[in-house]
Scaffold this motif. Structure first.
Motif, PDB file in Angstrom:
ATOM      1  N   TYR A  65     -14.938  13.805 -48.442  1.00 44.24           N
ATOM      2  CA  TYR A  65     -13.675  14.005 -47.737  1.00 44.24           C
ATOM      3  C   TYR A  65     -13.281  15.467 -47.854  1.00 44.24           C
ATOM      4  O   TYR A  65     -13.456  16.095 -48.902  1.00 44.24           O
ATOM      5  CB  TYR A  65     -12.594  13.081 -48.301  1.00 44.24           C
ATOM      6  N   ASP A  99      -8.509  20.757 -44.619  1.00 40.48           N
ATOM      7  CA  ASP A  99      -8.626  21.712 -43.512  1.00 40.48           C
ATOM      8  C   ASP A  99      -7.313  22.481 -43.473  1.00 40.48           C
ATOM      9  O   ASP A  99      -6.304  21.966 -42.992  1.00 40.48           O
ATOM     10  CB  ASP A  99      -8.886  20.970 -42.208  1.00 40.48           C
ATOM     11  N   HIS A 118      -7.564  14.452 -36.200  1.00 39.35           N
ATOM     12  CA  HIS A 118      -7.687  13.604 -37.375  1.00 39.35           C
ATOM     13  C   HIS A 118      -8.576  14.277 -38.412  1.00 39.35           C
ATOM     14  O   HIS A 118      -9.438  15.111 -38.086  1.00 39.35           O
ATOM     15  CB  HIS A 118      -8.247  12.236 -36.986  1.00 39.35           C
ATOM     16  N   LEU A 119      -8.381  13.891 -39.658  1.00 40.77           N
ATOM     17  CA  LEU A 119      -9.060  14.532 -40.785  1.00 40.77           C
ATOM     18  C   LEU A 119      -9.551  13.466 -41.746  1.00 40.77           C
ATOM     19  O   LEU A 119      -8.871  12.460 -41.971  1.00 40.77           O
ATOM     20  CB  LEU A 119      -8.083  15.468 -41.502  1.00 40.77           C
ATOM     21  N   VAL A 129     -14.311  17.085 -40.629  1.00 44.14           N
ATOM     22  CA  VAL A 129     -13.134  17.934 -40.452  1.00 44.14           C
ATOM     23  C   VAL A 129     -12.427  17.585 -39.146  1.00 44.14           C
ATOM     24  O   VAL A 129     -11.195  17.606 -39.077  1.00 44.14           O
ATOM     25  CB  VAL A 129     -13.516  19.422 -40.526  1.00 44.14           C
ATOM     26  N   HIS A 130     -13.184  17.253 -38.109  1.00 43.00           N
ATOM     27  CA  HIS A 130     -12.622  16.696 -36.878  1.00 43.00           C
ATOM     28  C   HIS A 130     -13.007  15.223 -36.875  1.00 43.00           C
ATOM     29  O   HIS A 130     -13.965  14.808 -36.212  1.00 43.00           O
ATOM     30  CB  HIS A 130     -13.137  17.421 -35.640  1.00 43.00           C
ATOM     31  N   ASP A 131     -12.274  14.444 -37.624  1.00 42.05           N
ATOM     32  CA  ASP A 131     -12.646  13.054 -37.878  1.00 42.05           C
ATOM     33  C   ASP A 131     -12.376  12.188 -36.651  1.00 42.05           C
ATOM     34  O   ASP A 131     -11.529  12.519 -35.813  1.00 42.05           O
ATOM     35  CB  ASP A 131     -11.854  12.529 -39.079  1.00 42.05           C
ATOM     36  N   THR A 189      -4.080  17.035 -38.845  1.00 38.87           N
ATOM     37  CA  THR A 189      -3.597  18.394 -39.044  1.00 38.87           C
ATOM     38  C   THR A 189      -2.456  18.703 -38.093  1.00 38.87           C
ATOM     39  O   THR A 189      -2.328  18.104 -37.027  1.00 38.87           O
ATOM     40  CB  THR A 189      -4.718  19.425 -38.812  1.00 38.87           C
ATOM     41  N   ASP A 235      -2.209  19.737 -43.590  1.00 35.91           N
ATOM     42  CA  ASP A 235      -2.779  18.397 -43.542  1.00 35.91           C
ATOM     43  C   ASP A 235      -1.668  17.387 -43.793  1.00 35.91           C
ATOM     44  O   ASP A 235      -0.930  17.509 -44.773  1.00 35.91           O
ATOM     45  CB  ASP A 235      -3.892  18.243 -44.576  1.00 35.91           C
TER      46      ASP A 235
END
Length: 517
Positions: A342, A345, A431-432, A436-438, A459, A487
């Motif tokens: 996990y 960011d 989304h995180l 990082v770009h979940d 974010t 975040d």
């Protein structure tokens, strides 16, 4: 462990196809390399029968393995249950992926596919070439983890295989240990084809995470028969949407990633005296953060952006080879990935001298006000896109006030306008989580058009980027790029700024920097 960066010999690196037993397995016991092989090889690996017999002898018991369940195991089990309910009666195949060649005979450090990590609870560099299969049963599915087992010390792999051999990269966990740690039944990956083939004969269908491991895709393809056109795409989407709302374990891991990142930003500030005047000052800063990330976590979650002056106006500036000069702003976008994979960011834009100039402060305050406007609307029930819209209202208003828009702010905000996006071309939020770009493969209606729900983590990161050659901007603002990124965790009645420990207000930033220097 199977994921060290290694230098291997051509005859000492089994292909993934060999791992999956696409080719015949190695014979038991010592064998002698052929004269032709010895003649072709320019390596010095001993291959005589006498050496092979000798190196297999005199080893004491291996160190005791950890047989305790990992803290992620019960959460991963629940995720598998949800996935099972979405595809009843179908075989579900999720590979971890294979080692990726960096150049010649060296590999990148292994990182499993995020969907595999999410469903197994395995992080760091575990386990290359593994495949998670959910076999359908009368009720739900049975999860089986197919992994490469420990290599025998009598095998050539042990001493000669620089990619997998114990002498080169250390021992792999036993099937018993891995089963205890994950709570998943573990089988030798060599049995994958046979067991998949038998399971597919009885199943209603199958779904495959096809982009994770080409060798597995090749292996599985002839076993599946006719597959509906969009079946695997729907599976990828489901795996992505499964991560939209984080469970308690995931939120805890993200908190750890944020805390480690905050410590990394402290090192960034402390590195500035060394960075200023250095011909590659940006890399001095990058090294300060990345070194902390490797010590404090698994590494960085993405390539660190260390951008001074006009470089901050290049959104994904990762070359980081420029100098840092007094009087500039430094934009640092960086996040620590913890061992569970996990990642945080975070972006902070810092005055190199510790004090903002009037022009820098004007742009910085505009971005901060845009971020605060996004925070003000973010809460359960609000649509994800509304967070971005709130920030853009402030950005358009400020750019209009500075005389940079050809129309008024309201007109620019209309869909057919969007002039302000010249200076803020990216989205305000994503989304995180494990990525990082979940959740990037989620459907639009489940992402941009979805309502925020408790447990989502994303974010808030507006910015304004005014390139030095931008003739539409006031001269005093040219060459200034600012982004502020936090975040955010959605709570029952609002949001929590997970990165609040890192100052955002310009006066607080100046005071914080002074305290560290």
């Amino acid at each position: 462990m199977t994921s060290q960066t290694t230098t291997g010999t051509p005859d000492a690196t089994d292909s993934v196809e060999e791992v999956l037993d696409v080719q015949a397995p190695e014979a038991e016991g010592p064998t002698v390399a052929s004269a032709e092989e010895n003649e072709k090889s320019h390596r010095s690996t001993p291959r005589s029968a006498a050496f092979r017999a000798f190196i297999a002898q005199g080893w004491g018991p291996a160190p005791a393995e950890d047989l305790t369940a990992g803290s992620a195991a019960p959460f991963a089990a629940r995720r598998r249950e949800v996935l099972s309910s979405l595809f009843p009666g179908e075989v579900l195949v999720v590979p971890a992926g294979s080692l990726v060649r960096r150049s010649n005979d060296t590999d990148y450090r292994f990182r499993p596919h995020s969907a595999f990590a999410h469903l197994t609870g395995l992080g760091t560099d575990r386990e290359a070439d593994a495949v998670l299969v959910l076999h359908p049963r009368e009720q739900g599915h049975e999860a089986v983890l197919y992994v490469r087992p420990q290599g025998s010390r009598e095998s050539e792999e042990f001493f000669a295989d620089a990619r997998y051999g114990e002498l080169w990269v250390g021992p792999r966990p036993s099937l018993t240990a891995l089963a205890a740690q994950t709570g998943i039944t573990c089988h030798d990956v060599a049995a994958l084809a046979d067991e998949l083939g038998a399971g597919l004969e009885q199943a209603k269908g199958s779904r495959l995470l096809a982009d994770a491991d080409p060798a597995v895709t090749t292996l599985v393809a002839p076993l599946r028969g006719d597959v509906p056109e969009h079946a695997d795409d729907e599976f990828v989407t489901a795996l992505s949407e499964l991560r939209l709302v984080k469970d308690a374990y995931e939120i805890g891991q993200l908190r750890e990633a944020v805390a480690a990142s905050a410590r990394g930003f402290e090192q960034v500030v402390r590195s500035l005296p060394q960075a200023v005047g250095h011909p590659r000052g940006e890399r001095v800063v990058e090294a300060a953060f990345d070194g902390n990330a490797r010590v404090d976590g698994n590494g960085v979650g993405y390539e660190t952006i260390s951008a001074a002056g006009d470089h901050a106006c290049t959104l994904h500036w990762i070359r980081n080879d420029g100098p840092i000069s007094a009087g500039q702003l430094l934009l640092v976008d960086a996040g620590v990935e913890v061992d569970s994979l996990y990642t945080a960011d975070v972006t902070r834009t810092l005055p190199v001298d510790g004090t903002f100039s009037d022009a820098q402060r004007r742009v910085y305050q505009a971005v901060l006000d845009a971020a605060d406007a996004a925070f003000a609307v973010a809460r359960p029930g609000v649509k994800f896109r509304e967070v971005h819209e709130a920030a853009m209202k402030v950005v358009a208003d400020r750019l209009s006030a500075w005389g940079m828009l050809p129309v008024d702010a309201a007109t620019s905000l209309e869909p057919e306008g969007q002039y302000h996006r010249r200076w803020m071309p990216h989205g305000t939020s994503h989304h995180l989580g494990l990525d990082v770009h979940d959740c990037a493969q989620a459907r639009r209606e489940m992402y941009l058009e979805a309502e925020l729900r408790e447990g989502m983590v994303f974010t808030i990161e507006p910015g304004i980027y005014i390139k030095s050659e931008d003739e539409l901007a006031p001269a005093e603002l040219r060459g200034i790029g600012v982004r502020i990124e936090d975040d955010v965790l959605v709570t029952a009645d609002g949001v929590e700024n997970l990165t609040a420990a890192l100052p955002r207000d310009p006066d607080a930033v100046e005071a914080w920097m002074a305290s560290l220097r």
